[in-house]
Write an enzyme that holds these catalytic residues in place. Structure first.
Site, short mmCIF file in Angstrom:
data_model
loop_
_atom_site.label_atom_id
_atom_site.label_comp_id
_atom_site.label_asym_id
_atom_site.label_seq_id
_atom_site.Cartn_x
_atom_site.Cartn_y
_atom_site.Cartn_z
N ILE A 9 0.79 -1.14 0.00
CA ILE A 9 0.14 -0.01 0.01
C ILE A 9 1.06 1.40 0.04
O ILE A 9 0.41 2.18 -0.48
CB ILE A 9 -0.87 -0.04 1.29
CG1 ILE A 9 -1.83 1.25 1.33
CG2 ILE A 9 -0.18 -0.01 2.43
CD1 ILE A 9 -3.32 0.87 0.51
N GLY A 11 3.65 1.51 -1.47
CA GLY A 11 4.36 1.93 -2.63
C GLY A 11 3.89 2.96 -3.93
O GLY A 11 2.58 3.26 -3.47
N ASP A 13 2.34 1.82 -6.86
CA ASP A 13 0.87 1.51 -7.35
C ASP A 13 0.04 1.29 -6.13
O ASP A 13 -1.07 1.51 -6.58
CB ASP A 13 1.34 -0.03 -7.90
CG ASP A 13 2.01 0.12 -9.21
OD1 ASP A 13 2.57 1.12 -9.59
OD2 ASP A 13 2.18 -0.83 -9.76
N ASP A 56 3.45 -8.64 7.22
CA ASP A 56 4.67 -8.94 6.34
C ASP A 56 4.42 -10.22 5.38
O ASP A 56 4.01 -11.39 5.89
CB ASP A 56 5.65 -8.83 7.25
CG ASP A 56 7.11 -8.64 6.47
OD1 ASP A 56 7.30 -9.50 5.54
OD2 ASP A 56 7.98 -7.67 6.89
N ALA A 80 6.47 -6.47 -2.75
CA ALA A 80 7.60 -6.96 -3.32
C ALA A 80 8.85 -6.55 -2.90
O ALA A 80 8.90 -5.18 -2.74
CB ALA A 80 7.74 -7.18 -4.64
N GLN A 81 10.19 -7.08 -3.08
CA GLN A 81 11.43 -6.36 -3.02
C GLN A 81 11.51 -6.00 -4.61
O GLN A 81 11.68 -6.83 -5.48
CB GLN A 81 12.32 -7.35 -2.58
CG GLN A 81 13.96 -6.70 -2.42
CD GLN A 81 14.32 -6.15 -3.71
OE1 GLN A 81 14.09 -4.93 -4.00
NE2 GLN A 81 15.10 -6.54 -4.54
N SER A 82 11.11 -4.87 -5.11
CA SER A 82 10.66 -4.78 -6.38
C SER A 82 11.85 -3.87 -7.36
O SER A 82 11.81 -3.72 -8.48
CB SER A 82 9.61 -3.92 -6.61
OG SER A 82 10.06 -2.39 -5.98
N SER A 123 5.19 -9.20 -13.75
CA SER A 123 6.17 -8.24 -14.58
C SER A 123 6.69 -8.78 -15.81
O SER A 123 7.24 -9.99 -16.27
CB SER A 123 7.32 -7.96 -13.68
OG SER A 123 8.33 -7.24 -13.98
N GLU A 125 9.61 -8.15 -16.52
CA GLU A 125 10.78 -8.67 -16.29
C GLU A 125 11.03 -10.22 -16.42
O GLU A 125 12.09 -10.81 -16.64
CB GLU A 125 11.43 -8.43 -14.92
CG GLU A 125 11.86 -6.96 -14.85
CD GLU A 125 13.24 -6.75 -15.41
OE1 GLU A 125 14.36 -7.22 -15.15
OE2 GLU A 125 13.14 -6.03 -16.46
N TYR A 147 15.48 -11.18 -9.36
CA TYR A 147 14.14 -10.75 -9.04
C TYR A 147 13.01 -11.18 -10.31
O TYR A 147 11.93 -11.75 -9.89
CB TYR A 147 14.04 -9.08 -9.15
CG TYR A 147 12.61 -8.43 -9.54
CD1 TYR A 147 11.82 -8.00 -8.49
CD2 TYR A 147 12.06 -7.98 -10.85
CE1 TYR A 147 10.66 -7.42 -8.90
CE2 TYR A 147 10.72 -7.47 -11.13
CZ TYR A 147 10.24 -7.22 -10.00
OH TYR A 147 8.95 -6.77 -10.25
N LYS A 151 9.68 -13.27 -9.39
CA LYS A 151 8.53 -13.07 -10.27
C LYS A 151 7.77 -14.27 -10.91
O LYS A 151 6.62 -14.41 -11.04
CB LYS A 151 8.37 -11.77 -11.03
CG LYS A 151 8.47 -10.48 -10.03
CD LYS A 151 7.08 -10.15 -9.76
CE LYS A 151 6.92 -8.71 -8.75
NZ LYS A 151 5.94 -8.69 -8.25
#
Ligand code: NDP
Ligand code: GDR
Length: 321
Positions: A9, A11, A13, A56, A80-82, A123, A125, A147, A151
């Protein structure tokens, strides 16, 4: 009144999605992880409108509690660890949060109320070393970073829960999307912020890595609508969300400095520190499935996006100066 739980929330987006759902009269809950200092800057203007739940993605029990407490109709997994570059420095942590975090949340939903609709933030990615251009829902994946690999796990586990348990679980394969609320380490915001600081005499140069990589950049505010639309369909499916245009980092730099009347070549220097062990050279999405089935289209184009970000940084930094 529909109820939604958003992870991530705080971040970029998360903040736009919360705004969007509040405008649709949702009751919005946000999963927030504990930290020594509040990170609510992106959602400060929504104070009092969101109910925060402490939790978490690393802590299964906290996720079960969050689902029980919020009793959501829809869960959006945006946490995420984005940051791709950081995923080489913390590969195991990235896999735990970005990869396994998704299955922890899916399990919490399955065990609590499997009718809850689930959105997974997949993503572009995952396409990594692209196997075809433009990339569609049918393009084979080839991730190029811890990453991207994490994903990909989250993506397939979402598909698997849909197929194993008949859960409404959809993945949005979103291409890069930016905004004035983008974190400062991502290349677009790093550029607009530095260009403005140079203009205001607060900094002298900007150090960047690979200027040749190409990205399909859209506006976050447009992309959160697609997330919601995916959960309003009869069936859960996966969709590519993109603009269909691709630009190099160099073009972004040129456009941002150009907005301020500056010649970027005088200020930008290459620095190895910002090069990656493996690069994703080119991303360009084909979102025609989303256009057809979701009736979704991006509204903000590349130059409007650059302008919006530069103007916002100019306003913020001029005030702080
Ligand atoms: P941000 O990095 O801005 O936000 C990430 C959010 O995740 C933050 O709220 C962060 O909280 C939270 N978070 C991180 N770790 C945990 C954890 N262990 N438990 C709970 N929450 C956690 O990302 P974006 O808003 O840009 O992206 C949203 C999602 O979409 C991410 O999953 C990203 O990987 C994915 N994505 C993004 C794209 C983009 O171009 N923006 C494109 C495609 C996918 P905190 O504030 O405490 O750090
Ligand atoms: P990306 O975004 O890796 O595409 O992931 P980022 O903005 O970090 O990089 C984009 C491209 O710019 C090149 N680059 C630099 N990047 C950064 N951060 N800093 C630099 O100094 C720099 N110089 C050149 C990078 O090498 C890369 O090619 C984003 C994230 O939001 C992910 O979470 C999301 O999944 C994908 O977009 C789609």
């Amino acid at each position: 009144m529909k109820r939604a739980l958003i992870t991530g929330i705080t971040g970029q987006d998360g903040s736009y999605l919360a705004e969007f759902l509040l405008a649709k009269k949702y009751k919005v809950f946000g999963l927030e992880r504990r930290s020594s200092q509040s990170k609510r800057e992106n959602i400060a203007h929504l104070a009092g409108k969101i109910e925060f739940i402490s939790g978490d993605l690393l802590d299964e029990a906290s996720l079960i509690r969050a689902i029980n407490q919020s009793e959501p109709d829809e869960v959006y997994n945006l946490a995420a660890q984005s940051f791709v570059a950081a995923s080489w420095k913390q590969p195991v942590y990235t896999s735990e949060v970005t990869g396994l975090g998704a299955v922890r949340l899916l399990e919490a939903i399955r065990q609590t109320d499997p009718k809850i609709k689930f959105y997974q933030a997949s993503s572009s990615e995952m396409f990594g070393k692209v196997q075809e251009t433009p990339q569609t829902e049918k393009t084979p994946f080839y991730p190029r970073s811890p990453y991207g690999v994490a994903k990909l796990y989250a993506h397939w586990i979402t598909v698997n829960y849909r197929e194993s348990y008949n859960m409404f679980a959809a993945s949005g394969i979103l291409f890069n999307h930016e905004s004035p609320r983008r974190g400062l380490e991502f290349v677009t915001r790093k550029i607009t912020n530095a260009a403005v600081k140079i203009k205001l005499g607060m900094e002298k140069e900007l150090l960047l890595g690979n200027l040749d990589s190409k990205r399909d950049w859209g506006f976050s505010g447009d992309y959160v609508e697609a997330m919601w639309l995916m959960l309003q369909q009869k069936e859960a499916r996966d969709y590519v969300i993109s603009t269909g245009e691709t630009h190099t980092v160099r073009e972004f730099v040129e456009a941002a400095f150009g907005e301020l009347g500056l010649d970027w070549k005088k200020y930008v220097k290459m620095n190895k520190e910002f090069m990656r062990p493996a690069e994703v050279d080119l991303l360009k999405g084909d979102s025609s499935k989303a256009a057809k089935e979701l009736k979704w289209k991006p509204k903000v184009n590349f130059h409007q996006l650059v302008k919006m970000m530069v103007e916002n940084d100019l306003k913020q930094l001029s005030n702080s100066k």
